[in-house]
Design a protein around this motif. Structure first.
Motif, PDB file in Angstrom:
ATOM      1  N   VAL A  13       0.042  -1.795  -3.128  1.00 47.83           N
ATOM      2  CA  VAL A  13      -0.469  -3.046  -2.570  1.00 47.83           C
ATOM      3  C   VAL A  13       0.693  -3.932  -2.001  1.00 47.83           C
ATOM      4  O   VAL A  13       0.672  -4.451  -0.846  1.00 47.83           O
ATOM      5  CB  VAL A  13      -1.255  -3.669  -3.718  1.00 47.83           C
ATOM      6  CG1 VAL A  13      -1.609  -5.063  -3.115  1.00 47.83           C
ATOM      7  CG2 VAL A  13      -2.670  -3.175  -4.005  1.00 47.83           C
ATOM      8  N   GLY A  16       1.765  -2.767   1.232  1.00 46.44           N
ATOM      9  CA  GLY A  16       0.965  -2.818   2.327  1.00 46.44           C
ATOM     10  C   GLY A  16      -0.090  -1.853   2.722  1.00 46.44           C
ATOM     11  O   GLY A  16      -0.471  -1.807   3.868  1.00 46.44           O
ATOM     12  N   HIS A  19      -5.391  -2.902   0.259  1.00 42.14           N
ATOM     13  CA  HIS A  19      -5.272  -4.358  -0.198  1.00 42.14           C
ATOM     14  C   HIS A  19      -5.801  -4.392  -1.623  1.00 42.14           C
ATOM     15  O   HIS A  19      -5.489  -5.581  -2.525  1.00 42.14           O
ATOM     16  CB  HIS A  19      -6.444  -5.268   0.630  1.00 42.14           C
ATOM     17  CG  HIS A  19      -6.244  -5.094   2.047  1.00 42.14           C
ATOM     18  ND1 HIS A  19      -5.485  -6.045   2.591  1.00 42.14           N
ATOM     19  CD2 HIS A  19      -6.760  -4.531   3.225  1.00 42.14           C
ATOM     20  CE1 HIS A  19      -5.139  -5.850   3.797  1.00 42.14           C
ATOM     21  NE2 HIS A  19      -5.985  -4.918   4.086  1.00 42.14           N
ATOM     22  N   ASP A  20      -6.127  -3.220  -2.324  1.00 42.06           N
ATOM     23  CA  ASP A  20      -6.518  -3.215  -3.550  1.00 42.06           C
ATOM     24  C   ASP A  20      -6.087  -1.892  -4.297  1.00 42.06           C
ATOM     25  O   ASP A  20      -6.199  -0.978  -3.613  1.00 42.06           O
ATOM     26  CB  ASP A  20      -8.081  -3.489  -3.952  1.00 42.06           C
ATOM     27  CG  ASP A  20      -8.726  -3.810  -5.176  1.00 42.06           C
ATOM     28  OD1 ASP A  20      -8.660  -2.748  -5.809  1.00 42.06           O
ATOM     29  OD2 ASP A  20      -8.675  -4.852  -5.343  1.00 42.06           O
TER      30      ASP A  20
END
Length: 139
Positions: A13, A16, A19-20
Motif C-alpha cells: 500500500v 502504491g 490501495h488495500d
C-alpha cells in the motif's frame, strides 16, 4: 509482532502497488483479516490471542489496520531491519539477547578512548600539542 505484521502487510500500500492490503496477491491479510483459507499460513499465538473465535480474531486483526502506523514506529522498525537488530518490547529483546549470547546495544565504532587521568596533566599535554601545532616559525 502484530505491528511488524501490519508494517509488512501495508508495504504494498505504501509503495502504491495497491490501495488495500487485501488486493495484494501475496498478502496474508485475506487469511488473517477475512478468514480466507491459505495452506501457507500458520496462525501465530499472538494472532490467536486476538479473540476467542475466528470471527473475533479476524475483526480484531482488521481493526489494527483502521489507522496509519506511526511514522516514528516505521522509522524505528526500518532502522532495526537495516541494522539486523531485533525489534520489539524490552522483554522480547532481552530474550533474543539471551538466546544468541549477544547484547543488542549499539556501540561507537573504533577502540574505546583512554580515560583522562587528571585535569592538570591533560591541560599541560594540550598546551604542548598546541605549541607544536602553532603556525609561528620554528625557534
Amino acid at each position: 509482532m502484530l505491528l511488524c505484521q501490519c508494517y509488512i502487510e501495508l508495504n504494498p500500500v505504501r509503495a502504491g502497488m495497491v490501495h488495500d492490503p487485501v488486493q495484494y496477491r501475496w498478502s496474508s491479510y485475506r487469511g488473517n483479516g477475512l478468514g480466507q483459507l491459505d495452506s501457507l499460513l500458520t496462525p501465530h499465538s499472538v494472532y490467536v490471542g486476538l479473540g476467542v473465535t475466528d470471527e473475533a480474531r479476524q475483526s480484531a486483526y482488521r481493526d489494527l489496520f483502521r489507522s496509519e502506523l506511526d511514522s516514528d514506529l516505521i522509522t524505528e522498525l526500518r532502522m532495526a531491519l537495516n541494522q539486523g537488530q531485533p525489534f520489539g518490547e524490552s522483554r522480547f529483546i532481552a530474550s533474543i539477547e539471551r538466546a544468541i549470547g549477544k547484547r543488542r546495544e549499539v556501540r561507537p565504532r573504533g577502540r574505546p578512548r583512554k580515560p583522562v587521568e587528571d585535569g592538570a596533566s591533560f591541560l599541560s599535554g594540550r598546551a604542548t600539542v598546541h605549541r607544536y601545532l602553532s603556525l609561528a616559525p620554528f625557534p
